[in-house]
Design an enzyme around this catalytic site. Structure first.
Site, PDB file in Angstrom:
ATOM      1  N   VAL A  75       3.990   1.193   2.387  1.00 21.61           N
ATOM      2  CA  VAL A  75       3.858   0.178   3.427  1.00 21.61           C
ATOM      3  C   VAL A  75       4.183  -1.181   2.828  1.00 21.61           C
ATOM      4  O   VAL A  75       3.679  -1.535   1.752  1.00 21.61           O
ATOM      5  CB  VAL A  75       2.436   0.176   4.037  1.00 21.61           C
ATOM      6  CG1 VAL A  75       2.346  -0.884   5.126  1.00 21.61           C
ATOM      7  CG2 VAL A  75       2.096   1.547   4.600  1.00 21.61           C
ATOM      8  N   ASP A  90      -6.957  12.318  11.969  1.00 23.76           N
ATOM      9  CA  ASP A  90      -7.296  11.717  10.673  1.00 23.76           C
ATOM     10  C   ASP A  90      -8.034  10.403  10.898  1.00 23.76           C
ATOM     11  O   ASP A  90      -7.718   9.379  10.276  1.00 23.76           O
ATOM     12  CB  ASP A  90      -6.040  11.491   9.839  1.00 23.76           C
ATOM     13  CG  ASP A  90      -6.374  11.289   8.348  1.00 23.76           C
ATOM     14  OD1 ASP A  90      -7.489  11.679   7.936  1.00 23.76           O
ATOM     15  OD2 ASP A  90      -5.538  10.739   7.627  1.00 23.76           O
ATOM     16  N   GLY A 103      -0.255   8.576   2.730  1.00 29.22           N
ATOM     17  CA  GLY A 103       0.056   9.967   2.478  1.00 29.22           C
ATOM     18  C   GLY A 103       1.483  10.319   2.841  1.00 29.22           C
ATOM     19  O   GLY A 103       2.042  11.286   2.333  1.00 29.22           O
ATOM     20  N   GLY A 153       4.116   7.717   3.151  1.00 29.80           N
ATOM     21  CA  GLY A 153       5.092   6.684   2.818  1.00 29.80           C
ATOM     22  C   GLY A 153       4.456   5.417   2.310  1.00 29.80           C
ATOM     23  O   GLY A 153       3.239   5.237   2.357  1.00 29.80           O
ATOM     24  N   GLY A 166       0.820  -1.215   0.000  1.00 27.21           N
ATOM     25  CA  GLY A 166       0.000   0.000   0.000  1.00 27.21           C
ATOM     26  C   GLY A 166       0.844   1.250   0.000  1.00 27.21           C
ATOM     27  O   GLY A 166       2.042   1.229   0.266  1.00 27.21           O
ATOM     28  N   ARG A 167       0.166   2.343  -0.324  1.00 28.10           N
ATOM     29  CA  ARG A 167       0.811   3.652  -0.320  1.00 28.10           C
ATOM     30  C   ARG A 167      -0.016   4.580   0.545  1.00 28.10           C
ATOM     31  O   ARG A 167      -1.227   4.663   0.396  1.00 28.10           O
ATOM     32  CB  ARG A 167       0.892   4.229  -1.740  1.00 28.10           C
ATOM     33  CG  ARG A 167       1.660   3.356  -2.715  1.00 28.10           C
ATOM     34  CD  ARG A 167       1.612   3.980  -4.109  1.00 28.10           C
ATOM     35  NE  ARG A 167       2.205   3.105  -5.110  1.00 28.10           N
ATOM     36  CZ  ARG A 167       3.500   3.109  -5.429  1.00 28.10           C
ATOM     37  NH1 ARG A 167       4.307   3.922  -4.801  1.00 28.10           N
ATOM     38  NH2 ARG A 167       3.964   2.297  -6.351  1.00 28.10           N
TER      39      ARG A 167
END
Length: 936
Positions: free
Chosen positions: A676, A804, A672, A674, A669-670
């Site tokens: 993962v 968030d 906000g 970095g 995954g990407r």
């Protein structure tokens, strides 16, 4: 002598009257001092204390012939403030006090009982607090309105014993203590209007209600009333309106119901009533009949077809069978019908819009057959036309496609044929077009691009063919486009890249050819792209690399060239299979790209031009060295860097095990801040590692606050990294993601977490990974996540604000136990009373508390608001931002409208488990569609 006595007596009466007038003037002026009005004109502008002033001249005040105040009516004057009832009740002749529809506050004291001459008291629709006082002295009262006024505690039902003259009693919509049906009410034989809705009444309706034979209106809705409707209800032959919805009523309609022949409005929806509707066939004056979400069975009485006043009929979510009466709705200016989710057969009645006033035709999820009647082609008032999940056949009348006011056309899952006609250009209000799973064929008319309000289009599983309209880009509000499983051919329109609002595109299983338009990569909110099983050729546009897709499927086409490196991640496994012409530098199942295969002809020409230009212009050695150093800094392996490992838990792994696993094939995954990666240790334990690469200058060094590079100085890591490490290292809670350690260097920062195999709550609700979550699981996720958030706010030394909170930051373990994650935006509150501010609006659109957006003030309530949005996602299966909510609307405003709009939407909590929720209700169930929910 006698004349002197008369003059003396008149003089005395004049003085007495003047004295009384001055006293009442002072009382009213005191009342005005405590109240404020924002209305224009201000009602108190005439309330002036001059020598010639009389309270009888005040706006909203009336007097008797002797000049004494008898009436005060300030209803709906935008008043605020508190009332002095001790003073008001000193007005000796006061018979009417009307202060409804204001914002009056404070308590109502027992002094109200001193207003013993009152015949009319209206305090309804205000913001009072505390309990309503005992008022046994108000024996002259005929009208008592205290509905929706903020009262709590126990209502003094015993006061009603002395109010035998009451004609109207309205005490509903208050949060009173639970109580059985008040027996005192049953002695008020003159009652014409009884409003007890939503005031915590429990138990059964007593048979004694049948004694109130003068009742014209009886409202008992939204309580906890159980048991059967008493047969004595049939004695109320003067009833005009009967409201029983949203209770726990059971059993059948009693035989006496047929006697209520004056009844016009009857609503017993959202109960557990059963049996047939035969007892209602005698109620020929019915205007509105709403019985949805019960367990009624049998046929709809044929007599309903001859009801000449009937304009609203809502019977959805029952077990009704048989046909709809053919003449239904043909006698009056029929408004809407909703008989969805039953087992009805036969045809759609053709005459419901005969008077040209019909707005909604909802008959989905039945067993209806035959054609769609052509009469509805001219029903220009229709806003919703939903006939999905039936067995309808034939061609759709052309005028249906072009109804000018229709918002939704839902023909899904029938056996309809023919095609979409050019008439659709007239559907200027159409925002949802659902015609999947039919036998439609032919080309899609170019005129569909003129229906510019379209938000959602689903034409899947039909026989459409031909080219897609090149003007489709004119649909600027389009959010989802489903064209899969048809026979469309030709190229994908380049103009599709102009649909900036589109988030989902599915064109799988067609015969589309040509190259993929690069403009697809410019779609800012595209989340899902499925172009599989077509004949697409050429390269994968590099522009797709800029997208953040939860679903990408380009399999089984004729694509060639290199798979972009940014798309060569584990999340897209299988997305490119069945394209033998593709190559990759990182995916082992594809041939490895050579220089020739990995670059397009244009790219090779461009490189040659650059080389020639470099030779001719003589690029400076210094610039070349700088660029070369930068490339080497990016290409060197992580293990060549100097690392500093800081543990926060007892570790069972080494630094090298983590560093060896940071490679493209492990990318999952990407975020906000970095990328993962999933790391599998030698002992089989799984970890999740966030890799944040620090921005570097030309020399491979981090920029510091100094204007000159300082060699040998450790650069400052990213603000997100420092925040997340600082926050998580101090937190120990079962519902907050566990941070094992941090590993840092001059160029990179790593955070090593526990691995949660079931991904995020967002994935399970909204993406291709979504799965069925039963209500028990949803409840557990909500409660456990709330515990984690509560710990952050109140269990730490200083409150921790996440800033968030969203479903994608709530991760699920193998047992679906939630963990709050991603603290890149976390902010530990300083000792400032729990308040802070920021110049940057942190968070995600759709989850941000409104006041945060316009005040920049952040506190725990900001997180709580965001968590409330997550709860709404859990209950409805909807995303925080959906096109169907309307422009600039989010799930909060949408649900608010559901709950506030009377006779339109049922309470969300009544969604049934049997509706097969899978990230939301089944799309074919009108009652599970937010555009359908019809109740108060």
């Amino acid at each position: 002598m006698s004349s002197r006595i008369v003059l003396l007596l008149l003089s005395f009466l004049s003085v007495a009257s003047s004295s009384r007038g001055n006293g009442e003037l002072e009382i009213l002026l005191t009342l005005a001092e405590n109240l404020h009005s924002s209305a224009l004109p201000n009602p108190f502008s005439t309330w002036t204390p001059s020598s010639s002033s009389s309270p009888c001249d005040f706006d909203g005040v009336a007097c008797n012939p002797s000049g004494s105040v008898t009436r005060i009516d300030l209803s709906g004057r935008s008043l605020s403030g508190t009332l002095n009832f001790t003073s008001l009740c000193s007005l000796p002749s006061l018979e009417m006090l009307a202060l409804s529809f204001n914002s009056l506050s404070g308590s109502v004291p027992a002094d109200l009982d001193r207003c013993s001459k009152l015949r009319y008291l209206d305090l309804g629709n205000n913001d009072f607090s505390g309990s309503f006082p005992d008022i046994p002295s108000l024996g002259e009262l005929q009208y008592l309105y205290v509905n929706k006024s903020g009262f709590t505690g126990g209502f003094p039902w015993g006061s009603l014993v002395n109010m035998k003259k009451l004609v109207i009693l309205s005490v509903g919509d208050n949060n009173f203590d639970d109580s059985p049906f008040p027996e005192e009410v049953l002695e008020l034989m003159d009652l014409n209007w009884l409003y007890l809705s939503n005031c915590s009444i429990q138990g059964m309706i007593p048979p004694g209600v049948g004694k109130l034979t003068k009742l014209a209106n009886l409202e008992l809705s939204m309580n906890s009333i159980t048991g059967e409707i008493p047969k004595e209800m049939g004695n109320l032959v003067n009833l005009w309106q009967l409201e029983l919805y949203k209770n726990g009523l059971t059993g059948k309609f009693p035989a006496g119901m047929r006697n209520l022949t004056k009844l016009e409005n009857f609503d017993a929806s959202l109960n557990y009533l059963e049996g047939d509707l035969s007892e209602l066939k005698y109620l020929t004056n019915l205007v509105s009949l709403q019985l949805y979400m019960n367990d009624f069975s049998g046929e709809i009485p044929a007599e309903f077809g001859s009801f000449q006043k009937l304009v609203n009929l809502s019977l959805y979510a029952n077990r009704l069978t048989g046909p709809l009466p053919e003449m239904l709705g043909s006698w009056a200016e029929f408004d809407f019908i909703d008989v969805s989710e039953n087992f009805l057969t036969g045809t759609i009645p053709p005459y419901m819009c005969q008077r040209g006033k019909m707005t909604e035709l909802l008959v989905l999820q039945n067993k209806l057959s035959g054609n769609i009647p052509a009469t509805y082609s001219n029903c220009t008032t229709l806003t919703r036309f939903r006939v999905s999940n039936n067995s309808l056949t034939g061609v759709v009348p052309p005028g249906i496609w072009g109804l000018p006011n229709v918002n939704i056309i839902d023909l899904d899952s029938n056996q309809l044929d023919g095609g979409v006609t050019p008439d659709i250009q007239n559907a200027k209000s159409l925002d949802q077009l659902f015609i999947a799973n039919n036998k439609f064929s032919g080309e899609l008319p170019v005129e569909i691009s003129k229906a510019r309000s379209l938000v959602a289009v689903d034409l899947s599983n039909n026989g459409f063919s031909g080219r897609l309209p090149q003007s489709i880009g004119e649909l600027k509000q389009l959010s989802s486009l489903h064209l899969e499983n048809n026979m469309f051919s030709g190229s994908i329109p380049e103009s599709l890249g102009s649909c900036d609002s589109v988030s989902a595109v599915n064109m799988a299983n067609n015969s589309l050819s040509g190259e993929m338009p690069p403009s697809l990569g410019s779609l800012p909110v595209l989340n899902s792209l499925n172009l599989s099983n077509n004949r697409l050729s050429g390269p994968i546009p590099s522009s797709l690399s800029s997208l953040r897709l939860s679903l990408l499927d380009l399999s089984n086409n004729r694509l060639t060239g290199q798979i972009p490196v940014s798309l060569s991640i584990q999340a897209y496994n299988g997305s490119f299979s069945g394209n033998p012409g593709l190559c990759s530098y990182t995916i082992s199942s594809f041939q490895r790209c050579s220089f020739h295969l990995g670059m397009s002809k244009d790219m090779r020409k461009l490189i040659v031009c650059f080389v020639l230009l470099a030779v001719l212009l003589g690029i400076s050695i210094g610039l070349y060295v700088c660029l070369n150093r930068r490339e080497r800094a990016h290409e060197r392996s992580l293990k060549e860097e100097s690392w500093d490992m800081k543990s926060f838990q007892v570790l069972s792994f080494t630094e090298d095990e983590i560093l060896d696993s940071i490679k493209p094939e492990n990318l999952i995954g990407r975020g906000g801040s970095g990328n993962v990666y999933r790391v599998v240790l030698d002992n089989g334990k799984e970890l999740a590692v966030k890799h944040i690469r620090n921005a570097a200058d030309c020399y491979g060094q981090k920029k510091t606050q100094s204007t000159a590079p300082i060699l040998g100085t450790r650069a400052k890591r990213s603000r997100e990294f420092d925040s997340e490490a600082e926050t998580l290292s101090s937190i120990r809670h079962v519902n907050v993601v566990k941070l094992y350690c941090s590993i840092t260097s001059d160029d990179s920062s790593l955070l090593v977490y526990e691995y949660l195999p079931n991904g995020s709550l967002w994935d399970r609700l909204h993406t291709s990974r979504k799965m069925e979550l039963d209500w028990e699981t949803r409840y557990e996720v909500a409660v456990e996540a709330a515990k984690g958030l509560e710990y952050l706010h109140h269990g730490c030394e200083r409150p921790v604000l996440h800033r968030d909170v969203k479903s994608s930051n709530i991760l699920l373990d193998q047992h679906f136990k939630p963990r709050i994650a991603d603290f890149g935006l976390a902010k530990i509150l300083q000792n400032s009373g729990g308040k802070d501010s920021t110049h940057i609006i942190a968070g995600t659109h759709g989850y941000i508390a409104p006041e945060y957006g316009y005040t920049n003030k952040v506190n725990e309530k900001s997180d709580v608001y965001s968590f409330g949005v997550v709860l709404m996602e859990l209950v409805t299966g909807k995303r925080p931002i959906e096109a169907e909510f309307g422009e600039s609307k989010d799930i909060v405003s949408w649900i608010s409208s559901m709950l506030e709009t009377k006779n339109k939407h049922p309470e969300l909590s009544r969604l049934k488990n049997t509706r097969g929720l899978q990230g939301g209700c089944h799309q074919s169930a009108e009652s599970c569609n937010p555009l359908h929910w019809d109740t108060s």
